[in-house]
Design a protein around this motif. Structure first.
Motif, PDB file in Angstrom:
ATOM      1  N   LYS A   1       0.800  -1.458  -0.093  1.00  0.00           N
ATOM      2  CA  LYS A   1      -0.128  -0.022  -0.060  1.00  0.00           C
ATOM      3  C   LYS A   1       1.084   0.796  -0.078  1.00  0.00           C
ATOM      4  CE  LYS A   1      -3.362   1.803   3.132  1.00  0.00           C
ATOM      5  NZ  LYS A   1      -4.399   2.565   4.107  1.00  0.00           N
ATOM      6  N   GLN A   2       0.785   2.351  -0.886  1.00  0.00           N
ATOM      7  CA  GLN A   2       1.310   3.216  -1.098  1.00  0.00           C
ATOM      8  C   GLN A   2       0.789   4.359  -0.826  1.00  0.00           C
ATOM      9  OE1 GLN A   2       2.891   3.489  -4.730  1.00  0.00           O
ATOM     10  NE2 GLN A   2       3.368   5.593  -4.141  1.00  0.00           N
ATOM     11  N   LYS A   3       0.705   5.807   0.233  1.00  0.00           N
ATOM     12  CA  LYS A   3       0.472   6.556   0.398  1.00  0.00           C
ATOM     13  C   LYS A   3       1.437   8.021  -0.129  1.00  0.00           C
ATOM     14  CE  LYS A   3      -3.007   6.009   4.722  1.00  0.00           C
ATOM     15  NZ  LYS A   3      -3.198   6.639   5.172  1.00  0.00           N
ATOM     16  N   TYR A   4       0.326   8.839  -0.234  1.00  0.00           N
ATOM     17  CA  TYR A   4       0.957   9.879  -0.497  1.00  0.00           C
ATOM     18  C   TYR A   4       2.351  10.681  -0.473  1.00  0.00           C
ATOM     19  CZ  TYR A   4       1.925  14.302  -3.967  1.00  0.00           C
ATOM     20  OH  TYR A   4       2.313  15.365  -4.025  1.00  0.00           O
ATOM     21  N   GLY A   5       3.513  10.378  -0.826  1.00  0.00           N
ATOM     22  CA  GLY A   5       4.785  11.199  -0.543  1.00  0.00           C
ATOM     23  C   GLY A   5       5.083  10.117   0.850  1.00  0.00           C
ATOM     24  N   GLU A   6       4.752   9.149   0.879  1.00  0.00           N
ATOM     25  CA  GLU A   6       5.591   8.279   2.005  1.00  0.00           C
ATOM     26  C   GLU A   6       5.807   6.539   1.228  1.00  0.00           C
ATOM     27  OE1 GLU A   6       1.982   9.199   5.031  1.00  0.00           O
ATOM     28  OE2 GLU A   6       2.375   6.918   4.487  1.00  0.00           O
ATOM     29  N   GLY A   7       5.988   5.871   1.464  1.00  0.00           N
ATOM     30  CA  GLY A   7       6.948   4.312   0.816  1.00  0.00           C
ATOM     31  C   GLY A   7       5.989   3.524   1.015  1.00  0.00           C
ATOM     32  N   LEU A   8       6.023   2.470   0.432  1.00  0.00           N
ATOM     33  CA  LEU A   8       5.537   1.183   0.343  1.00  0.00           C
ATOM     34  C   LEU A   8       5.985   0.504   0.962  1.00  0.00           C
ATOM     35  CD1 LEU A   8       5.614   2.180  -3.250  1.00  0.00           C
ATOM     36  CD2 LEU A   8       5.521  -0.125  -3.178  1.00  0.00           C
ATOM     37  N   ILE A   9       4.229   0.172   1.995  1.00  0.00           N
ATOM     38  CA  ILE A   9       3.899  -0.842   3.066  1.00  0.00           C
ATOM     39  C   ILE A   9       3.972  -1.580   2.606  1.00  0.00           C
ATOM     40  CG2 ILE A   9       1.921  -0.718   5.162  1.00  0.00           C
ATOM     41  CD1 ILE A   9       2.078   2.781   4.721  1.00  0.00           C
ATOM     42  N   PHE A  10       4.664  -3.354   2.590  1.00  0.00           N
ATOM     43  CA  PHE A  10       4.561  -4.255   3.403  1.00  0.00           C
ATOM     44  C   PHE A  10       2.636  -4.830   3.623  1.00  0.00           C
ATOM     45  CE2 PHE A  10       5.237  -8.659   2.182  1.00  0.00           C
ATOM     46  CZ  PHE A  10       5.185  -9.389   3.229  1.00  0.00           C
ATOM     47  N   LEU A  11       2.083  -5.373   2.816  1.00  0.00           N
ATOM     48  CA  LEU A  11       0.538  -5.857   3.185  1.00  0.00           C
ATOM     49  C   LEU A  11       0.964  -7.501   3.460  1.00  0.00           C
ATOM     50  CD1 LEU A  11      -1.881  -4.082   2.055  1.00  0.00           C
ATOM     51  CD2 LEU A  11      -0.399  -3.245   3.448  1.00  0.00           C
TER      52      LEU A  11
ATOM     53  N   SER B   1      -9.489   4.997   6.482  1.00  0.00           N
ATOM     54  CA  SER B   1      -7.786   4.919   6.862  1.00  0.00           C
ATOM     55  C   SER B   1      -7.390   3.733   5.147  1.00  0.00           C
ATOM     56  CB  SER B   1      -7.746   4.160   8.331  1.00  0.00           C
ATOM     57  OG  SER B   1      -8.139   2.549   7.970  1.00  0.00           O
ATOM     58  N   HIS B   2      -8.265   3.114   4.662  1.00  0.00           N
ATOM     59  CA  HIS B   2      -7.837   2.144   4.293  1.00  0.00           C
ATOM     60  C   HIS B   2      -7.058   2.931   2.825  1.00  0.00           C
ATOM     61  CE1 HIS B   2     -10.440  -0.915   5.713  1.00  0.00           C
ATOM     62  NE2 HIS B   2      -8.363  -1.743   6.151  1.00  0.00           N
ATOM     63  N   ALA B   3      -7.717   4.262   2.713  1.00  0.00           N
ATOM     64  CA  ALA B   3      -7.615   4.953   1.086  1.00  0.00           C
ATOM     65  C   ALA B   3      -5.746   4.898   1.281  1.00  0.00           C
ATOM     66  CB  ALA B   3      -7.739   6.111   1.539  1.00  0.00           C
ATOM     67  N   GLY B   4      -5.678   4.941  -0.527  1.00  0.00           N
ATOM     68  CA  GLY B   4      -4.178   4.495  -1.146  1.00  0.00           C
ATOM     69  C   GLY B   4      -4.274   4.447  -2.144  1.00  0.00           C
ATOM     70  N   ILE B   5      -3.388   3.768  -2.862  1.00  0.00           N
ATOM     71  CA  ILE B   5      -2.766   3.101  -3.492  1.00  0.00           C
ATOM     72  C   ILE B   5      -2.111   2.570  -3.616  1.00  0.00           C
ATOM     73  CG2 ILE B   5      -1.322   2.798  -5.614  1.00  0.00           C
ATOM     74  CD1 ILE B   5      -0.952   6.465  -6.048  1.00  0.00           C
ATOM     75  N   TYR B   6      -3.020   0.774  -3.289  1.00  0.00           N
ATOM     76  CA  TYR B   6      -2.507  -0.267  -3.622  1.00  0.00           C
ATOM     77  C   TYR B   6      -1.927  -1.178  -4.743  1.00  0.00           C
ATOM     78  CZ  TYR B   6      -5.532  -0.393   0.287  1.00  0.00           C
ATOM     79  OH  TYR B   6      -5.974  -0.035   1.571  1.00  0.00           O
ATOM     80  N   LEU B   7      -1.191  -1.629  -5.228  1.00  0.00           N
ATOM     81  CA  LEU B   7       0.361  -2.561  -5.865  1.00  0.00           C
ATOM     82  C   LEU B   7       0.895  -3.801  -5.387  1.00  0.00           C
ATOM     83  CD1 LEU B   7       2.622   0.412  -5.864  1.00  0.00           C
ATOM     84  CD2 LEU B   7       1.494  -0.322  -7.871  1.00  0.00           C
TER      85      LEU B   7
ATOM     86  N   THR C   1      -3.668   0.422  -7.702  1.00  0.00           N
ATOM     87  CA  THR C   1      -5.359   0.899  -7.336  1.00  0.00           C
ATOM     88  C   THR C   1      -5.188   1.976  -6.654  1.00  0.00           C
ATOM     89  OG1 THR C   1      -6.152  -1.433  -8.494  1.00  0.00           O
ATOM     90  CG2 THR C   1      -7.338  -0.320  -7.053  1.00  0.00           C
ATOM     91  N   ARG C   2      -6.145   3.158  -7.588  1.00  0.00           N
ATOM     92  CA  ARG C   2      -6.099   4.139  -6.403  1.00  0.00           C
ATOM     93  C   ARG C   2      -7.149   3.809  -5.694  1.00  0.00           C
ATOM     94  NH1 ARG C   2      -3.058   9.162  -6.332  1.00  0.00           N
ATOM     95  NH2 ARG C   2      -1.955   8.386  -8.269  1.00  0.00           N
ATOM     96  N   LEU C   3      -7.745   4.101  -4.359  1.00  0.00           N
ATOM     97  CA  LEU C   3      -9.007   3.767  -3.366  1.00  0.00           C
ATOM     98  C   LEU C   3      -9.074   4.786  -3.073  1.00  0.00           C
ATOM     99  CD1 LEU C   3     -11.254   1.762  -2.161  1.00  0.00           C
ATOM    100  CD2 LEU C   3      -9.484   0.793  -0.724  1.00  0.00           C
ATOM    101  N   LYS C   4     -10.795   4.353  -3.565  1.00  0.00           N
ATOM    102  CA  LYS C   4     -10.548   6.906  -2.070  1.00  0.00           C
ATOM    103  C   LYS C   4     -11.963   5.934  -1.311  1.00  0.00           C
ATOM    104  CE  LYS C   4     -11.948  11.613  -2.821  1.00  0.00           C
ATOM    105  NZ  LYS C   4     -11.376  12.305  -3.959  1.00  0.00           N
ATOM    106  N   VAL C   5     -12.121   6.345   0.134  1.00  0.00           N
ATOM    107  CA  VAL C   5     -13.336   5.278   0.467  1.00  0.00           C
ATOM    108  C   VAL C   5     -13.912   7.117   1.175  1.00  0.00           C
ATOM    109  CG1 VAL C   5     -13.451   4.462   2.809  1.00  0.00           C
ATOM    110  CG2 VAL C   5     -12.383   3.914   1.188  1.00  0.00           C
ATOM    111  N   LEU C   6     -15.100   7.072   0.966  1.00  0.00           N
ATOM    112  CA  LEU C   6     -15.980   8.941   0.685  1.00  0.00           C
ATOM    113  C   LEU C   6     -16.742   8.165   2.770  1.00  0.00           C
ATOM    114  CD1 LEU C   6     -17.878   8.926  -1.978  1.00  0.00           C
ATOM    115  CD2 LEU C   6     -15.264   9.768  -1.323  1.00  0.00           C
TER     116      LEU C   6
END
Lengths: 110, 115
Positions: free
Chosen positions: A36-46, A82-88, A104-109
């Motif tokens: 999972k990647q958040k803007y400006g941050e690293g890739l977080i291993f899931l 909190s699940h929003a972000g880019i999943y790679l 995949t760019r995920l947005k949670v409203l």
């Protein structure tokens, strides 16, 4: 050369809804990794999947690898902002260097 | 350290200048990898090391790019005579050992902008 395709490219869901992201490889995978990647941050291993038919879960996220080891899915249950972000999805084709899907760019409203 | 550390976080430089990007892997990790990520894309492999030995540099775009890991820990990716097309996020990752059962852990990256 091996390629990974992710779908959908982007996803907008209402908080509380379930969702699935898919990752398909053109060749058999030695290992499949979700990040999972958040803007400006690293890739977080899931999660990491290696065996055909393998399924792993962490909190509300479940990842599966099909028996042929060419397709994986990431399922989020009861999504939260909190699940929003880019999943790679990333794959090791046997040479220890990963190839990645386009994300995949995920947005949670809320 | 607790995680992979990259510096600087941001680098802006003029075309033609040389830049050096640093990566400090997780302590004890044998393998270190460099990737480049363009906007809207996944990371693309550049090169990787086991200990101090460069195992694969097939992803380096041209001979302006080089990398080293002289003592098997910290690594430096150097780009000489930078060009605008070199602008991207450069990511470093490390793993305990080169094995499919050891995932790569990534740093926050260095965003490089060439003016």
């Amino acid at each position: 050369s091996q390629e990974l395709e992710q779908s959908p490219q982007s996803l907008i869901v209402q908080e509380g809804k379930n969702l699935t992201i898919n990752c398909t490889s053109s060749k058999t995978l030695y290992g499949l990794y979700w990040y999972k990647q958040k803007y400006g941050e690293g890739l977080i291993f899931l999660m990491m999947l290696q065996k055909g038919g393998e399924e792993k879960s962490h909190e509300k996220i479940t990842a599966k690898l099909d028996e042929k080891k060419q397709q994986s899915s990431l399922h989020i249950t009861a999504s939260q902002p909190s699940h929003a972000g880019i999943y790679l999805c990333g794959a090791d084709s046997g040479t220890y260097k990963y190839i990645f899907g386009t994300g995949t760019r995920l947005k949670v409203l809320a | 350290g607790a995680g992979v550390s990259q510096s600087p976080r941001y680098k802006v430089t003029k075309r033609g200048q040389d830049v050096a990007l640093r990566c400090d892997p997780i302590s004890g990790h044998v393998s270190l990898y460099w990737y480049r990520q363009a906007l809207g894309q996944g990371p693309e492999f550049l090169t990787y090391f086991n200990y101090e030995a460069q195992q694969d540099k097939s992803g380096l775009p041209n001979d302006r790019f080089s990398a080293e890991r002289p003592e098997g820990s910290i690594s430096t990716l150097t780009i000489q005579r930078t060009e605008q097309r070199d602008s991207a996020m450069y990511r470093c990752a490390s793993s305990l050992r080169p094995s499919q059962d050891q995932p790569q852990h990534f740093g926050d990256g260095t965003r490089l902008s060439i003016l």
